[in-house]
Write a protein that holds these residues in place. Structure first.
Motif, PDB file in Angstrom:
ATOM      1  N   ARG A 142      10.165  11.569   1.072  1.00 52.30           N
ATOM      2  CA  ARG A 142      10.987  11.915   2.058  1.00 52.30           C
ATOM      3  C   ARG A 142      10.414  13.461   2.858  1.00 52.30           C
ATOM      4  O   ARG A 142      10.261  13.934   1.862  1.00 52.30           O
ATOM      5  N   SER A 143      10.889  13.548   4.023  1.00 47.48           N
ATOM      6  CA  SER A 143      10.712  14.615   4.745  1.00 47.48           C
ATOM      7  C   SER A 143      11.935  15.243   5.281  1.00 47.48           C
ATOM      8  O   SER A 143      12.511  14.165   5.951  1.00 47.48           O
ATOM      9  N   LEU A 144      12.055  16.511   5.643  1.00 50.71           N
ATOM     10  CA  LEU A 144      13.366  16.972   6.284  1.00 50.71           C
ATOM     11  C   LEU A 144      13.388  16.242   7.696  1.00 50.71           C
ATOM     12  O   LEU A 144      14.236  16.214   8.087  1.00 50.71           O
ATOM     13  N   ALA A 145      12.311  16.348   8.245  1.00 49.51           N
ATOM     14  CA  ALA A 145      12.038  15.918   9.769  1.00 49.51           C
ATOM     15  C   ALA A 145      12.472  14.381   9.845  1.00 49.51           C
ATOM     16  O   ALA A 145      13.009  14.052  11.258  1.00 49.51           O
ATOM     17  N   ALA A 146      12.371  13.541   8.723  1.00 45.90           N
ATOM     18  CA  ALA A 146      12.839  12.325   8.971  1.00 45.90           C
ATOM     19  C   ALA A 146      12.503  11.466   9.998  1.00 45.90           C
ATOM     20  O   ALA A 146      13.077  10.808  10.645  1.00 45.90           O
ATOM     21  N   GLY A 147      11.165  11.422  10.496  1.00 47.70           N
ATOM     22  CA  GLY A 147      10.633  10.710  11.655  1.00 47.70           C
ATOM     23  C   GLY A 147      11.121  11.091  12.931  1.00 47.70           C
ATOM     24  O   GLY A 147      10.953  10.509  13.825  1.00 47.70           O
ATOM     25  N   ALA A 148      11.281  12.352  13.133  1.00 45.10           N
ATOM     26  CA  ALA A 148      11.943  12.994  14.480  1.00 45.10           C
ATOM     27  C   ALA A 148      10.807  12.952  15.511  1.00 45.10           C
ATOM     28  O   ALA A 148       9.561  12.542  15.204  1.00 45.10           O
ATOM     29  N   ALA A 149      11.216  12.979  16.670  1.00 39.34           N
ATOM     30  CA  ALA A 149      10.130  12.640  17.695  1.00 39.34           C
ATOM     31  C   ALA A 149       9.128  14.037  17.527  1.00 39.34           C
ATOM     32  O   ALA A 149       9.515  15.172  17.434  1.00 39.34           O
ATOM     33  N   GLY A 150       7.797  13.521  17.867  1.00 36.58           N
ATOM     34  CA  GLY A 150       6.680  14.395  17.720  1.00 36.58           C
ATOM     35  C   GLY A 150       6.329  14.540  16.227  1.00 36.58           C
ATOM     36  O   GLY A 150       5.461  14.883  15.813  1.00 36.58           O
ATOM     37  N   MET A 151       7.189  14.017  15.199  1.00 34.62           N
ATOM     38  CA  MET A 151       6.921  13.965  13.685  1.00 34.62           C
ATOM     39  C   MET A 151       7.059  12.748  13.019  1.00 34.62           C
ATOM     40  O   MET A 151       7.740  12.684  11.895  1.00 34.62           O
ATOM     41  N   GLU A 152       6.659  11.633  13.770  1.00 27.14           N
ATOM     42  CA  GLU A 152       7.143  10.346  13.516  1.00 27.14           C
ATOM     43  C   GLU A 152       6.424   9.744  11.978  1.00 27.14           C
ATOM     44  O   GLU A 152       7.228   9.106  11.400  1.00 27.14           O
ATOM     45  N   PHE A 153       5.248  10.660  11.709  1.00 29.52           N
ATOM     46  CA  PHE A 153       4.892  10.166  10.274  1.00 29.52           C
ATOM     47  C   PHE A 153       5.656  10.710   9.014  1.00 29.52           C
ATOM     48  O   PHE A 153       5.447  10.285   8.278  1.00 29.52           O
ATOM     49  N   THR A 154       6.717  11.558   9.651  1.00 28.31           N
ATOM     50  CA  THR A 154       7.583  12.025   8.341  1.00 28.31           C
ATOM     51  C   THR A 154       8.840  11.055   8.152  1.00 28.31           C
ATOM     52  O   THR A 154       9.474  11.515   6.896  1.00 28.31           O
ATOM     53  N   ARG A 155       8.619   9.840   8.590  1.00 29.77           N
ATOM     54  CA  ARG A 155       9.760   8.785   7.969  1.00 29.77           C
ATOM     55  C   ARG A 155       9.576   8.495   6.853  1.00 29.77           C
ATOM     56  O   ARG A 155       8.487   8.650   6.034  1.00 29.77           O
ATOM     57  N   ALA A 156      10.790   8.097   5.989  1.00 29.08           N
ATOM     58  CA  ALA A 156      10.883   7.915   4.666  1.00 29.08           C
ATOM     59  C   ALA A 156       9.863   6.913   4.145  1.00 29.08           C
ATOM     60  O   ALA A 156       9.643   5.722   4.824  1.00 29.08           O
ATOM     61  N   CYS A 157       9.167   7.034   3.022  1.00 26.30           N
ATOM     62  CA  CYS A 157       8.147   6.093   2.501  1.00 26.30           C
ATOM     63  C   CYS A 157       8.665   5.527   1.120  1.00 26.30           C
ATOM     64  O   CYS A 157       9.364   6.163   0.599  1.00 26.30           O
ATOM     65  N   ARG A 158       8.525   4.338   1.063  1.00 25.84           N
ATOM     66  CA  ARG A 158       9.086   3.670  -0.320  1.00 25.84           C
ATOM     67  C   ARG A 158       7.777   2.957  -1.002  1.00 25.84           C
ATOM     68  O   ARG A 158       8.171   2.279  -1.914  1.00 25.84           O
ATOM     69  N   SER A 159       6.696   3.476  -0.794  1.00 32.13           N
ATOM     70  CA  SER A 159       5.492   2.900  -1.750  1.00 32.13           C
ATOM     71  C   SER A 159       4.092   3.851  -1.418  1.00 32.13           C
ATOM     72  O   SER A 159       4.313   4.590  -0.451  1.00 32.13           O
ATOM     73  N   LYS A 160       3.362   3.540  -2.316  1.00 29.50           N
ATOM     74  CA  LYS A 160       1.985   4.336  -2.202  1.00 29.50           C
ATOM     75  C   LYS A 160       1.358   4.053  -0.992  1.00 29.50           C
ATOM     76  O   LYS A 160       0.889   5.073  -0.211  1.00 29.50           O
ATOM     77  N   ASP A 161       1.537   2.870  -0.545  1.00 28.39           N
ATOM     78  CA  ASP A 161       0.864   2.519   0.851  1.00 28.39           C
ATOM     79  C   ASP A 161       1.482   3.257   1.882  1.00 28.39           C
ATOM     80  O   ASP A 161       0.838   3.750   2.878  1.00 28.39           O
ATOM     81  N   GLU A 162       2.728   3.200   1.924  1.00 26.29           N
ATOM     82  CA  GLU A 162       3.496   3.989   3.015  1.00 26.29           C
ATOM     83  C   GLU A 162       3.002   5.580   2.965  1.00 26.29           C
ATOM     84  O   GLU A 162       2.727   6.236   4.276  1.00 26.29           O
ATOM     85  N   VAL A 163       3.043   6.039   1.713  1.00 23.34           N
ATOM     86  CA  VAL A 163       2.713   7.647   1.736  1.00 23.34           C
ATOM     87  C   VAL A 163       1.077   7.700   2.278  1.00 23.34           C
ATOM     88  O   VAL A 163       0.883   8.540   2.951  1.00 23.34           O
ATOM     89  N   GLN A 164       0.420   6.856   1.821  1.00 22.25           N
ATOM     90  CA  GLN A 164      -0.922   6.919   2.328  1.00 22.25           C
ATOM     91  C   GLN A 164      -1.074   7.033   3.837  1.00 22.25           C
ATOM     92  O   GLN A 164      -1.690   7.549   4.256  1.00 22.25           O
ATOM     93  N   SER A 165      -0.287   6.153   4.640  1.00 19.84           N
ATOM     94  CA  SER A 165      -0.018   6.240   6.097  1.00 19.84           C
ATOM     95  C   SER A 165       0.479   7.723   6.381  1.00 19.84           C
ATOM     96  O   SER A 165      -0.043   8.017   7.453  1.00 19.84           O
ATOM     97  N   TYR A 166       1.403   8.078   5.571  1.00 17.22           N
ATOM     98  CA  TYR A 166       2.088   9.384   6.015  1.00 17.22           C
ATOM     99  C   TYR A 166       0.763  10.335   5.935  1.00 17.22           C
ATOM    100  O   TYR A 166       0.583  11.284   6.956  1.00 17.22           O
TER     101      TYR A 166
END
Length: 141
Positions: free
Chosen positions: A43-67
């Motif tokens: 997780r990231s404090l920005a939590a997917g905010a506009a301009g920082m969409e990549f910071t949305r919560a991840c729940r797996s290694k694949d999602e972190v790879q996308s981050y």
């Protein structure tokens, strides 16, 4: 410090040092990916905010790879300093600072950084990052 706490700090010290040295390239990402459990919560404090969409919560290694892929697409790492590690039980807190340059806007963002990490069997199972989100969002827009 217990042996587990010491081992966790040593693993993370190496990971952060390589992240800074590699300037967040593919090898730096691979180093972090090797430290993650399959069921990691990221997780990231920005939590997917506009301009920082990549910071949305991840729940797996694949999602972190996308981050990491989206982070590298938008931001160039200038410096990442892990100055202090505090360990208690399965938790490690990293205190430091970082500087990034947005590839689209050309703006540079410098921020204090704190990461709260929970480890299990030498792997990261929970990661939460704190930084100046207002500066990061302003740098991205």
């Amino acid at each position: 410090m217990t042996e587990e706490e010491s081992n966790n700090v040593a693993l993370l010290e190496k990971g952060y040092a390589f992240w800074n040295q590699s300037k967040a390239d593919c090898e730096g990402v691979s180093c972090w990916m090797a430290l993650l459990s399959d069921d990691v919560q990221w997780r990231s404090l920005a939590a997917g905010a506009a301009g920082m969409e990549f910071t949305r919560a991840c729940r797996s290694k694949d999602e972190v790879q996308s981050y990491f892929q989206e982070l590298g697409k938008d931001w160039e790492l200038l410096s990442y300093n892990a100055d202090e590690f505090i360990a208690q039980g399965d938790r490690v807190v990293m205190l430091g600072s970082c500087a990034w340059k947005h590839r689209g806007t050309g703006k540079t963002v410098k921020s204090p950084k704190a990461d709260v990490i929970r480890m299990r069997d030498g792997k990261i199972v929970d990661f939460m990052e704190f930084y100046d989100t207002a500066a990061a969002i302003a740098g991205a827009t």
